[in-house]
Design an enzyme around this catalytic site. Structure first.
Site, short mmCIF file in Angstrom:
data_model
loop_
_atom_site.label_atom_id
_atom_site.label_comp_id
_atom_site.label_asym_id
_atom_site.label_seq_id
_atom_site.Cartn_x
_atom_site.Cartn_y
_atom_site.Cartn_z
N ARG A 15 -3.25 96.08 51.31
CA ARG A 15 -1.88 95.64 51.61
C ARG A 15 -0.98 96.85 51.79
O ARG A 15 -0.60 97.19 52.90
CB ARG A 15 -1.38 94.69 50.51
CG ARG A 15 -0.14 93.87 50.93
CD ARG A 15 1.16 94.65 50.86
NE ARG A 15 1.41 95.16 49.52
CZ ARG A 15 2.34 96.06 49.25
NH1 ARG A 15 3.11 96.57 50.22
NH2 ARG A 15 2.52 96.50 48.01
N HIS A 19 0.13 100.19 55.55
CA HIS A 19 1.21 101.01 56.11
C HIS A 19 0.67 102.32 56.68
O HIS A 19 1.18 102.83 57.68
CB HIS A 19 2.24 101.35 55.03
CG HIS A 19 3.12 100.22 54.62
ND1 HIS A 19 4.01 99.60 55.48
CD2 HIS A 19 3.27 99.58 53.42
CE1 HIS A 19 4.66 98.65 54.84
NE2 HIS A 19 4.23 98.61 53.59
N SER A 169 8.98 102.08 44.82
CA SER A 169 8.74 102.06 46.26
C SER A 169 9.02 103.40 46.92
O SER A 169 8.43 103.73 47.95
CB SER A 169 9.60 100.99 46.93
OG SER A 169 9.58 99.79 46.22
N HIS A 200 4.21 105.23 43.58
CA HIS A 200 3.94 105.98 44.81
C HIS A 200 3.89 107.45 44.46
O HIS A 200 4.48 107.91 43.48
CB HIS A 200 4.98 105.67 45.89
CG HIS A 200 4.66 104.44 46.67
ND1 HIS A 200 3.96 104.46 47.85
CD2 HIS A 200 4.91 103.13 46.41
CE1 HIS A 200 3.81 103.22 48.29
NE2 HIS A 200 4.37 102.39 47.43
N TYR A 289 12.56 104.40 50.81
CA TYR A 289 11.47 103.42 50.89
C TYR A 289 10.28 104.04 51.61
O TYR A 289 10.40 104.51 52.74
CB TYR A 289 11.98 102.19 51.64
CG TYR A 289 11.17 100.94 51.50
CD1 TYR A 289 10.90 100.39 50.25
CD2 TYR A 289 10.70 100.26 52.64
CE1 TYR A 289 10.18 99.21 50.13
CE2 TYR A 289 9.99 99.08 52.53
CZ TYR A 289 9.73 98.57 51.27
OH TYR A 289 9.01 97.40 51.15
#
EC number: 4.1.3.39
Length: 353
Positions: A15, A19, A169, A200, A289
């Site tokens: 998921r 990106h 994020s 992250h 983000y």
């Protein structure tokens, strides 16, 4: 923390990792990755477009397949892991949630901006009624205080979420930031409500922050093979498991299976290295983000700008997930500013003749 407690390992390669390759996993890729993760005994595998159910769009980027095609393929493959998915209210709908359940998803993480938990109510309630496990996912958790974040988690808990996440994020949280947020959660959430960390790696703290979270009683850890994810990626799963192993923690995963999957299956798929570099470091430093990275790089190339300049300006304007359309606006504003500066520059002696 209780060293004997089983840490719930939530993989996000299929998921968040989407990106990193612009949502272009083939069904075959998904099956191969899921099979390896299942063999390694992770607890859940999150599957969806990078921006969640129905994220495939002009704004976020079109996926190679539909969410349901990926979910069905993974659900048919796994024997141990539960299939999870992500839903952002306003992008995914209750209809999409029901379809994902029919396709095999049994966990949904309902994601909102860290100050907007109230928009998650309908989707959490529907998920519980379907018999799904409902998880509250508070994105961009660095943008509010620990106490305010905890109150948002409490709202999600009141709607039926059985687990609430600190979601970094932007990869902008320090270890003390993480510690403070989990302590705030502990003060207001019911003892039976679990907590999770989604880190992250933009400041290279993905694994360290996950370790701190577990030390503070966190139950679930998100991670991905080779860190596959937006920006500099997520906490690399194989690295976290190796560290957890060294610390004597109970995680239930096979480290060597994960190491092989990371290097032999996932890393070769990357068309841009998932790493800390000039651009991804700017994400963490400016608190942006992480999925803005690839969009900003495209805009920078198109308008002859530096991606770092775009990212830092996005951070200054406090842009959040869902505002990808503003990346081009920021690029055009920067371009206009550069043209203005060039037009009004004072000529040097040589230029003046």
């Amino acid at each position: 923390m209780n060293p004997n407690k089983k840490i719930y390992i939530s993989d996000v390669t299929l998921r968040d990792g989407s990106h990193a390759i612009r949502h272009q996993y083939s069904v075959e890729n998904a099956v191969q990755i899921a099979r390896a993760l299942d063999k390694a005994k992770v607890d859940s595998i999150e599957v969806a477009h990078g921006d969640g159910l129905q994220g495939s769009s002009f704004n976020y980027g079109f996926g190679a397949h539909t969410d349901l095609e990926w979910i069905e393929a993974v659900a048919d493959t796994v024997k141990h892991a539960k299939v999870a998915t992500l839903l952002l209210p306003g992008i995914g709908t209750v209809h999409d949630l029901k379809a994902a359940y029919s396709a095999g998803a049994r966990i949904v993480r309902v994601a909102t901006h860290c100050t907007e938990a109230d928009v998650s109510r309908q989707h959490i309630e529907v998920a519980r009624n379907l018999g799904m496990e409902a998880v509250g996912f508070l994105m961009m958790s660095h943008m509010t205080t620990p106490q305010a974040l905890a109150e948002q988690a409490k709202l999600m808990e009141s709607y039926g979420a059985t687990c609430c996440y600190v979601v970094d994020s932007g990869g902008a949280l320090s270890m003390n930031d993480v510690r403070d947020r989990f302590r705030a959660f502990k003060e207001v959430l019911k003892p039976e409500t679990e907590t999770g960390i989604h880190a992250h790696h933009n400041l290279s703290l993905g694994v360290a922050n996950s370790i701190v979270a577990v030390e503070e009683g966190c139950d679930r850890v998100d991670a991905s093979l080779s860190g596959m994810g937006a920006g500099a990626g997520n906490a690399p799963l194989e690295v976290f498991i190796a560290a957890a192993d060294r610390m004597g923690w109970n995680h239930g995963c096979n480290l060597y299976t994960l190491m092989d999957a990371a290097d032999d299956i996932v890393r070769p798929l990357q068309d841009r290295p998932v790493r800390v570099d000039r651009e991804t470091l700017a994400l963490g430093y400016a608190g942006v983000y992480s999925s803005f990275l690839r969009h900003s790089e495209v805009a920078a190339k198109k308008y002859g700008l530096k991606a770092v300049d775009i990212l830092v300006e996005l951070g200054r304007r406090r842009m959040v997930g869902g505002q990808e359309d503003m990346i081009v606006d920021v690029a055009l504003d920067l371009l206009k500013g550069h043209e203005h500066d060039a037009e009004h520059a004072i000529p040097t002696m040589s230029e003046a003749g």
